[in-house]
Design a protein around this motif. Structure first.
Motif, mmCIF file in Angstrom:
data_model
loop_
_atom_site.group_PDB
_atom_site.id
_atom_site.type_symbol
_atom_site.label_atom_id
_atom_site.label_comp_id
_atom_site.label_asym_id
_atom_site.label_seq_id
_atom_site.Cartn_x
_atom_site.Cartn_y
_atom_site.Cartn_z
ATOM 1 N N THR A 1 0.834 -1.357 0.095
ATOM 2 C CA THR A 1 -0.151 -0.038 -0.017
ATOM 3 C C THR A 1 0.894 1.126 0.100
ATOM 4 O OG1 THR A 1 -0.353 0.373 2.515
ATOM 5 C CG2 THR A 1 -1.801 -1.203 1.544
ATOM 6 N N VAL A 2 0.187 2.162 -0.410
ATOM 7 C CA VAL A 2 0.904 3.519 -0.511
ATOM 8 C C VAL A 2 0.115 4.825 -0.285
ATOM 9 C CG1 VAL A 2 1.897 5.204 -2.246
ATOM 10 C CG2 VAL A 2 1.869 2.930 -2.722
ATOM 11 N N ASP A 3 0.672 5.459 0.904
ATOM 12 C CA ASP A 3 0.155 6.587 1.486
ATOM 13 C C ASP A 3 0.156 7.995 0.511
ATOM 14 O OD1 ASP A 3 -1.280 5.067 3.268
ATOM 15 O OD2 ASP A 3 -0.255 5.941 4.991
ATOM 16 N N MET A 4 -0.759 8.200 -0.260
ATOM 17 C CA MET A 4 -0.725 9.438 -1.113
ATOM 18 C C MET A 4 -0.910 10.738 -0.453
ATOM 19 S SD MET A 4 0.590 8.435 -4.214
ATOM 20 C CE MET A 4 -0.008 9.886 -5.360
ATOM 21 N N GLU A 5 -0.007 11.647 0.028
ATOM 22 C CA GLU A 5 -0.231 12.846 0.983
ATOM 23 C C GLU A 5 0.978 13.887 0.454
ATOM 24 O OE1 GLU A 5 0.064 10.141 4.157
ATOM 25 O OE2 GLU A 5 2.274 10.865 4.698
ATOM 26 N N GLN A 6 0.734 15.000 1.172
ATOM 27 C CA GLN A 6 1.910 15.882 1.101
ATOM 28 C C GLN A 6 3.140 15.272 1.852
ATOM 29 O OE1 GLN A 6 -1.052 16.382 2.696
ATOM 30 N NE2 GLN A 6 -0.960 17.853 4.392
#
Length: 232
Positions: free
Chosen positions: A6-11
């Motif tokens: 999984t990937v956390d797409m965020e700033q």
């Protein structure tokens, strides 16, 4: 062994930074690597990332990855009242749903108040990945919910450790294994003033160590799946 990448797409490294270099510079190398290793994962994405970078989201979906929800602004749900939390979930879902069906959720900072789980059920989510097996709260909380709960196995910085240390740690994990990374880890932040666990071995080294991690699990007959595919 069942593995969920999984990937956390965020700033970049919230709450310490507010830039989006990871999304702008780190996403494409990550997508290229996943394509090379034939791994499809789940991208937990904030609504504001989807609004700022729609073409990047389109690339993720076109590559066959699952698009999932990571809140709208990456604020902690633990600091919100119920009305604010409901609005945050609504806004993020509205921003993400034009790109794909959204079934899976992960709260920022892996903290989501148990009393708010019905808000996810109301919004149509089927899977919650907001818990972490390496946090004491995971062992203290219990809840009755229709959601499938899929806790993360290790924090993302573990994947950037030297392989002799990292691999012994990863081999000891129980199935299902839930790994996560952030695009900003694939930008060189080693010379910034971020705390050490956020900046060490970032950039090219992080990408190389992610590749060796994926190959490690492939070598032990790991089967990579998307979070939304978890059996009910």
């Amino acid at each position: 062994m069942k593995v969920y990448f999984t990937v956390d797409m965020e700033q970049d490294c919230p709450p310490y930074m507010s830039t989006f270099r990871g999304v702008e510079e780190g996403t494409q190398p990550l997508l290229d690597l996943l394509g090379e290793e034939n791994v499809q994962g789940t991208f937990f994405t904030t609504g504001n990332v989807a609004l700022r970078f729609p073409k990047t989201i389109e690339q993720i979906v076109a590559a066959g990855h699952e698009l999932a929800c990571h809140g709208h602004t990456h604020r902690s749900f633990a600091s919100m009242d119920e009305t604010t939390a409901r609005g945050e979930i609504r806004d993020s879902t509205e921003a993400l749903s034009p790109f794909a069906q959204i079934r899976s959720f992960r709260a920022p900072y892996l903290r989501f108040p148990t009393p708010y789980l019905p808000l996810l059920e109301e919004a149509g989510f089927t899977v919650d990945s907001s818990q972490a097996k390496y946090k004491l709260a995971y062992y203290r909380q219990s809840a009755s919910t229709s959601l499938e709960r899929l806790p993360t196995s290790v924090t993302s910085s573990v994947l950037r450790l030297p392989p002799p240390i990292r691999d012994r740690w990863l081999r000891a994990l129980a199935s299902p294994v839930v790994l996560f990374v952030h695009p900003w880890e694939f930008v060189d932040l080693t010379k910034t003033s971020l705390r050490w666990d956020c900046r060490f071995n970032t950039g090219k080294t992080a990408l190389e160590r992610l590749q060796s991690t994926l190959r490690l699990f492939n070598g032990v007959n790991g089967t990579f799946s998307k979070v939304g595919e978890i059996a009910p």
